[in-house]
Design an enzyme around this catalytic site. Structure first.
Site, mmCIF file in Angstrom:
data_model
loop_
_atom_site.group_PDB
_atom_site.id
_atom_site.type_symbol
_atom_site.label_atom_id
_atom_site.label_comp_id
_atom_site.label_asym_id
_atom_site.label_seq_id
_atom_site.Cartn_x
_atom_site.Cartn_y
_atom_site.Cartn_z
ATOM 1 C CD GLU A 1 89.542 -18.328 155.315
ATOM 2 O OE1 GLU A 1 91.412 -18.087 155.180
ATOM 3 O OE2 GLU A 1 88.976 -17.758 154.971
ATOM 4 C CE LYS B 1 87.876 -6.897 154.582
ATOM 5 N NZ LYS B 1 87.610 -8.079 154.826
HETATM 6 C C1 G6P Z 1 94.218 -8.907 155.480
HETATM 7 C C2 G6P Z 1 92.309 -9.526 155.954
HETATM 8 C C3 G6P Z 1 92.317 -10.775 155.143
HETATM 9 C C4 G6P Z 1 93.139 -10.797 153.527
HETATM 10 C C5 G6P Z 1 95.285 -10.437 153.757
HETATM 11 C C6 G6P Z 1 94.411 -9.883 152.273
HETATM 12 O O1 G6P Z 1 95.280 -10.223 156.484
HETATM 13 O O2 G6P Z 1 92.386 -9.333 157.335
HETATM 14 O O3 G6P Z 1 91.103 -11.377 155.065
HETATM 15 O O4 G6P Z 1 93.125 -12.076 153.435
HETATM 16 O O5 G6P Z 1 93.840 -9.701 154.377
HETATM 17 O O6 G6P Z 1 93.699 -9.045 151.512
HETATM 18 P P1 G6P Z 1 93.494 -9.080 150.332
HETATM 19 O O7 G6P Z 1 92.767 -7.479 150.169
HETATM 20 O O8 G6P Z 1 94.824 -8.826 149.424
HETATM 21 O O9 G6P Z 1 92.901 -9.665 149.867
#
Ligand code: G6P
Length: 607
Positions: free
Chosen positions: A481, A602
């Site tokens: 992370e 996002k």
């Molecule tokens: C994108 C965001 C991440 C997130 C991932 C999964 O890459 O930038 O921050 O962890 O999607 O998204 P979710 O909404 O399923 O947690």
């Protein structure tokens, strides 16, 4: 990823559309546009790049005429980011306009067909076929036409449609991509998510797959594809409107980092009653739980990293084997999943396409799914068998921080709750862990109080090209992370390695001055990680450590950010704070677009 907004009412639509698009910027985009019915014709304004270009072009929407309109932020899939590929898309004659989120998988066949009928396309997008199909099939009834067009489309979509023929109407529909309807006083709205309309209303309908909303100024009607009316409950959104504003902070990411004590507390406190973890939302019985032979965790991005931490915790506390999968890989590997496997799906948005589809695959194979989701009423939350909400509030910065922390908090709650049910945790340990868990928000607050130390270290590293993160056990999960956070917002190349693996190749990349960030919080393996740090130092690495304050000696081998000693299970929640701050300060010193890093979205609603 792509944002839709729409307005129909008695006020000028332009300023609201531009404001709504600004609220959706966080989803990720590379062009933006609006289309309004000005009384005579559909007028489109759109441009490549930041929304600011469109705002300047339209004086924040004030120069746009009309009380009905749709807007869109586009994250390019089919066709490069450009003015012409930006949405809204018009049909050939300009009588119909469409905004779309999702992917039309059979767009090329549809385009070939329409081209053979002499229709000329302007853009490279899959979306334009929808506008052209509407015009091609239109015989006087827009709803009938939209239903006919939907039959032709394969793929996922949330659509907003306006037409010159029906100037007092917006038609909206969804399949697999999110779309909500906002209900105002003499005005109604469509939007990809509630942040876009919170300034206007808290009353919403959440469209479900294949539902069609017909919006007029004073009414909203929802029908299915057989044109039967669908009666839906009005949902009242309780998100604080200020939560989606920067509130004096320079960046949402920093604000969200600072909000973590509250978000974690909101997630944990209501679920601890009289010293015991109570997860009322889980319907599984002890017998069902005892029947599971494996736990299967599915997620993407940072949520996947939470899953990697959870593997260590669940296996240790529940003594059940755990497999963690990237959702995008899981679906296509013929996984061995059945009703003896408990699936845990983690997603902030609850809309990530790969995660949602992976969840359905697990369900098809008989697995019971518990989801951990932040957005209430999102697809994953609704379609999973049980949902545990994280109470992080709206998270706007693309790089997740408070959602990650609240997801970890839910993992601890689950470990304690299931461990208690299964009898795999002894009572003394259980009590000690619950007590520590209740103090977690204070400990996070304490670390945030020492952020200047991390800021100072960031100033020493921000010019670097590569950074390596190392750790063992849960520290390794956390280093994944830390590395992602740094690379996604600062564009510095970074990699995370299990420290014991370094000698199998990566150590050859260490030379004089190479930055290595070592996570050294895991008590049992402290001696081993110290040896690994010495190995990279001997080869010239510049080492920064994150360690617990009961090991002051670590400062002798590298500049160290100390976190308060806590039980091993909870340390990821503490150690992640300096990692988030480090990424933030480095990106800030580099002048990066922290909240909206290039190419990222996002909410990743396409596979
Ligand atoms: C994108 C965001 C991440 C997130 C991932 C999964 O890459 O930038 O921050 O962890 O999607 O998204 P979710 O909404 O399923 O947690």
């Amino acid at each position: 990823m792509c944002g839709i907004v729409g307005y129909i009412g008695y006020e000028q639509a332009g300023p609201f559309l531009l404001d709504g698009l600004e609220k959706l910027e966080y989803r990720g985009y590379d062009s933006a546009g609006v289309c309004l019915n000005d009384g005579n014709a559909l007028v489109v304004k759109k441009s490549k790049g930041k929304l600011k270009v469109l705002k300047d072009l339209t004086e924040d929407g004030r120069t746009l005429k009309g009380t009905v309109g749709i807007g869109h932020t586009r994250w390019a899939t089919h066709g490069e980011p450009s003015d012409v590929n930006a949405h809204p898309h018009l049909s050939e004659s300009g009588r119909f306009a469409v905004v779309h989120n999702g992917i039309i998988e059979n767009y090329q066949q549809l385009k070939d067909y329409l081209t053979s009928k002499g229709i000329e396309f302007r853009s490279m997008t899959d979306t334009e076929v929808i506008a052209q199909l509407i015009e091609y099939y239109y015989k006087g009834d827009l709803i009938d036409t939209v239903i006919k067009v939907l039959e032709k489309l394969d793929g996922s979509y949330a659509l907003g449609v306006i037409s010159q023929e029906n100037p007092d109407e917006i038609v909206a529909v969804r399949k697999e991509s999110p779309l909500i309807i906002g209900l105002g006083e003499k005005e109604n709205f469509i939007a990809s998510d509630v942040t876009a309309i919170l300034s206007k209303t808290r009353k919403i309908y959440r469209l479900e797959n294949n539902e069609i909303a017909i919006l007029n100024r004073d009414s909203v009607k929802i029908i299915n594809t057989d044109k039967d009316e669908v009666k839906k409950e009005i949902e009242t959104v309780n998100w604080d409107i200020n939560a989606a504003e920067k509130g004096g902070y320079e960046h949402f990411m920093f604000k969200e980092i600072m909000e973590q004590p509250k978000a974690v507390s909101d997630t944990i406190s209501p679920r601890i009653k009289n010293g015991r973890v109570v997860l009322d939302e889980i319907k599984l019985t002890k017998e069902q739980l005892q029947n599971f032979t494996k736990i299967n965790i599915l997620a993407c991005g940072s949520a996947y990293h939470v899953g990697v931490v959870a593997k260590y915790i669940f296996e240790k506390m529940l003594r059940i084997p755990v497999e963690v999968d990237l959702a995008s890989e899981f679906r296509y590997r013929d996984p061995i999943i059945n009703d003896k496997v408990l699936t845990v799906v983690i997603s902030q948005s609850g809309e990530t396409a790969d995660t949602k589809e992976a969840m359905k695959e697990a369900q098809r194979r008989g697995s019971h799914v518990i989801s951990i989701v932040n957005v209430v009423g999102s697809a994953i939350a609704v379609e999973s068998n049980d949902v545990i909400y994280t109470w992080a509030g709206p998270e706007i910065a693309v790089a997740t921080t408070k959602a990650y922390s609240t997801q970890l908090a839910v993992i601890y709650l689950m470990a304690l709750y299931f461990g208690d049910m299964l009898g795999t945790i002894v009572e003394d340990e259980y009590k000690a862990l619950v007590a520590e868990l209740e103090h977690l928000p204070e400990r996070i607050e304490e670390i945030l109080g020492h952020k200047e130390k991390v800021q100072y270290l960031a100033s020493k590293y921000f010019n670097t090209k590569d950074v390596f993160f190392i750790g063992r056990n849960i520290d390794y999960a956390l280093s994944l992370e830390g590395s992602l956070k740094l690379k996604e917002i600062s564009y510095i190349h970074s990699e995370a390695y299990a420290a014991g693996e370094l000698k199998h190749g990566t150590i050859s990349l260490i030379e004089q001055g190479t930055p290595v960030i070592a996570l050294a919080t895991h008590e049992e393996l402290i001696g081993k990680i110290i040896s690994n740090i010495e190995e990279v130092k001997t080869r010239g690495a510049q080492v920064m450590c994150i360690a617990c304050d009961n090991h002051p000696e670590i400062e002798k081998i590298g500049q160290t950010v100390f976190i308060p000693k806590s039980c091993d299970m909870l340390l990821p929640s503490l150690a992640v704070i300096p990692l988030q701050l480090f990424a933030y300060y480095v990106a800030s010193l580099k002048g990066c677009d922290i909240d909206k890093p290039r190419n990222l979205a996002k909410s990743v609603t396409v596979e």
